[in-house]
Design a protein around this motif. Structure first.
Motif, short mmCIF file in Angstrom:
data_model
loop_
_atom_site.label_atom_id
_atom_site.label_comp_id
_atom_site.label_asym_id
_atom_site.label_seq_id
_atom_site.Cartn_x
_atom_site.Cartn_y
_atom_site.Cartn_z
N ASP A 1 40.50 40.26 38.31
CA ASP A 1 41.35 40.97 39.27
C ASP A 1 41.88 39.94 40.26
OD1 ASP A 1 42.48 42.49 41.31
OD2 ASP A 1 41.08 44.15 41.01
N ALA A 2 43.12 39.55 40.09
CA ALA A 2 43.71 38.51 40.93
C ALA A 2 43.88 39.00 42.36
CB ALA A 2 45.05 38.07 40.36
N ASP A 3 44.20 40.28 42.54
CA ASP A 3 44.41 40.82 43.89
C ASP A 3 43.10 40.81 44.68
OD1 ASP A 3 47.07 41.23 43.35
OD2 ASP A 3 46.75 43.30 42.65
N ALA A 4 42.02 41.18 44.00
CA ALA A 4 40.70 41.21 44.66
C ALA A 4 40.02 39.85 44.63
CB ALA A 4 39.79 42.25 43.98
N LYS A 5 40.66 38.89 43.94
CA LYS A 5 40.08 37.55 43.78
C LYS A 5 38.66 37.64 43.23
CE LYS A 5 42.88 35.22 47.26
NZ LYS A 5 42.89 34.34 48.45
N ARG A 6 38.55 38.37 42.10
CA ARG A 6 37.22 38.65 41.55
C ARG A 6 37.26 38.57 40.03
NH1 ARG A 6 32.64 42.87 43.24
NH2 ARG A 6 31.66 43.20 41.20
N TRP B 1 24.79 40.56 39.38
CA TRP B 1 24.41 39.33 40.09
C TRP B 1 25.67 38.57 40.50
CZ3 TRP B 1 22.40 41.13 35.58
CH2 TRP B 1 21.02 41.41 35.55
N ARG B 2 25.63 37.98 41.65
CA ARG B 2 26.70 37.08 42.07
C ARG B 2 26.53 35.75 41.33
NH1 ARG B 2 29.41 35.36 46.93
NH2 ARG B 2 30.90 33.79 46.18
N HIS B 3 27.61 35.27 40.76
CA HIS B 3 27.58 34.03 40.00
C HIS B 3 28.44 32.98 40.71
CE1 HIS B 3 26.88 31.51 36.60
NE2 HIS B 3 28.11 31.54 36.14
N LEU B 4 28.45 31.76 40.19
CA LEU B 4 29.31 30.71 40.74
C LEU B 4 30.76 31.15 40.74
CD1 LEU B 4 27.89 27.52 38.95
CD2 LEU B 4 27.50 28.23 41.31
N ASP B 5 31.48 30.76 41.79
CA ASP B 5 32.89 31.12 41.87
C ASP B 5 33.68 30.55 40.69
OD1 ASP B 5 32.30 32.40 44.18
OD2 ASP B 5 33.49 31.11 45.50
N PHE B 6 34.67 31.32 40.26
CA PHE B 6 35.61 30.87 39.24
C PHE B 6 36.85 30.39 39.98
CE2 PHE B 6 39.05 31.86 36.14
CZ PHE B 6 38.66 31.01 35.12
N PHE C 1 24.05 30.02 40.88
CA PHE C 1 24.52 30.25 42.24
C PHE C 1 23.46 29.81 43.24
CE2 PHE C 1 25.16 32.58 46.15
CZ PHE C 1 26.54 32.54 46.34
N GLU C 2 22.21 30.14 42.97
CA GLU C 2 21.12 29.75 43.86
C GLU C 2 20.95 28.23 43.89
OE1 GLU C 2 18.31 33.71 43.95
OE2 GLU C 2 17.78 32.10 42.56
#
Length: 413
Positions: free
Chosen positions: A32-37, A70-75, A114-115
């Motif tokens: 989702d480019a708008d949500a940057k996700r 889970w939150r992962h490393l940013d793309f 991420f950790e």
């Protein structure tokens, strides 16, 4: 731009990037480019049998599933999340248990990668700054930090610890203190605890026992002349010889010189105005202007000049090579002090006599808390960058990261 789904060929790319193996596979990717996700969906193969997370009994059937994210490393600049149906298996011994997933630790909302990034970055910047950078609350970042620091501290092997330095450091504007215990041979902090009384030494002794060390094998302790630390060391490190740290001895002498200056400044304001730090600095650290002013003042018949001159002469005690000669020198220096009417220096001389064995011990042990003074500078610099810490627990965790040489962080493939 909205939400876009990835084609099947893209799934194998993310499968490889995540390092997943059977029975886990990437089943969907949405961007989702708008949500940057970026959302990655992971699932296990139908009919897969999995091990019990408690005893590793293999081949257990899936009982049911729970969906977790889970939150992962940013793309790139986009936040990435991994969502999976996590199966629960029924073990004959441990009943129904949620299986362990290879990309995250139990009860964490973050992937191991991420950790690992957080633990690498937190050594270089304040937690609040890091939290803003990754778009998480500082409370969640602190949970990661505490988890891995606690594990690393608990995993320490202190079997060889025999020479220990003890020093205090302030956590909040001098109102709260924590005490740092260092292995002087390994040159690292090994234990940090709230307070600065004799019970801190008791706590260290117990910690040492439970981490492979032996309090009676501690042969040397370097500390300041506080009665609390002295009582603690005598009680809980009974075989240790005590050396009073030369830097703390000098700080007491500097305080005595400053007391003379403050009293005299009441009558000689013009001469002594704005000269405080000039008398406390090492001559080599003075600016050219300060050096000129000092040379001028040293010709004046001031009590501050006499106190300063005696303080400079005392330093020869640590420069003499022969212990007996050094001890005799210090006795003669005290005699010279006693011949003056400089009461603050008289008090300092009495302090030396009351702690005589620990003061002259330096010429036999040659240990000092210079290491801890340096570590304390790093600690206080980190505290200033962070503009303080919310709690002593946070402060202690950062001390371990800064001076503990800990291997704190997840093991990632």
């Amino acid at each position: 731009m909205g939400t876009a789904s990835m084609q099947a060929q893209d799934l194998s790319l993310f499968q490889a990037a995540l390092g997943l193996s059977d029975p886990w596979q990437v089943t969907g990717v949405e961007f989702d480019a708008d949500a940057k996700r970026l959302d990655l969906r992971v699932d296990f193969e139908k009919g897969a049998r999995l091990p019990c997370p408690e005893c590793d009994r293999a081949g257990l059937k899936v009982h049911d599933t729970e969906e977790k994210t889970w939150r992962h490393l940013d793309f790139f600049q986009h936040q990435a999340y991994l969502t999976a149906r996590v199966p629960r298996v029924e073990c004959p011994e441990h009943k129904v248990r949620l299986v362990a997933v290879p990309w995250a630790r139990p009860r964490s909302g973050f992937t191991l990668l991420f950790e690992a990034l957080v633990m690498a970055m937190v050594r270089e910047m304040p937690v609040a700054t890091l939290a803003g950078l990754v778009g998480e609350s500082d409370m969640r970042i602190w949970r990661i930090v505490h988890h891995y620091v606690d594990l690393a501290v608990d995993a320490q092997n202190l079997e060889g610890v025999s020479r220990v330095g003890i020093d205090e450091t302030s956590s909040r504007r001098g109102q709260d203190y924590v005490t740092v215990f260092a292995d002087l041979d390994e040159r690292r902090g090994v234990f940090v605890v709230e307070g600065r009384d004799h019970e801190t030494v008791q706590a260290f002794s117990l910690f040492l026992e439970t981490h492979g060390g032996d309090p009676p094998r501690v042969s040397e302790v370097c500390q300041d002349m506080s009665e609390a630390f002295l009582k603690g060391t005598l009680s809980y490190l009974p075989k240790a010889e005590i050396t009073f740290d030369r830097y703390h001895v000098k700080s007491h002498l500097s305080a005595a010189v400053d007391e003379v200056r403050r009293e005299e400044a009441k009558h000689h304001k013009d001469l002594l105005r704005n000269t405080r730090y000039m008398w406390l600095k090492r001559p080599a650290n003075l600016t050219g202007r300060q050096r000129d002013l000092l040379d001028e003042l040293l010709t004046q018949p001031l009590d501050t000049v006499r106190a300063y001159t005696l303080a400079q002469q005392s330093g020869s005690f640590y420069e003499l090579a022969d212990p007996d000669t050094a001890e005799e020198y210090l006795r003669r220096w005290i005699t010279e002090v006693d011949a003056t009417d400089l009461e603050p220096l008289h008090k300092f001389a009495r302090m030396l006599e009351d702690h005589w064995l620990g003061v002259i011990r330096w010429h036999h042990s040659r240990v000092s808390n210079g290491l801890l003074e340096g570590l304390n500078s790093l600690i206080q610099a980190a505290k200033r960058r962070a503009r303080g810490y919310r709690s002593n627990r946070n402060f202690i965790a950062m001390i371990y990261l800064i001076v503990g040489k800990l291997n704190a962080g997840p093991v990632t493939a």
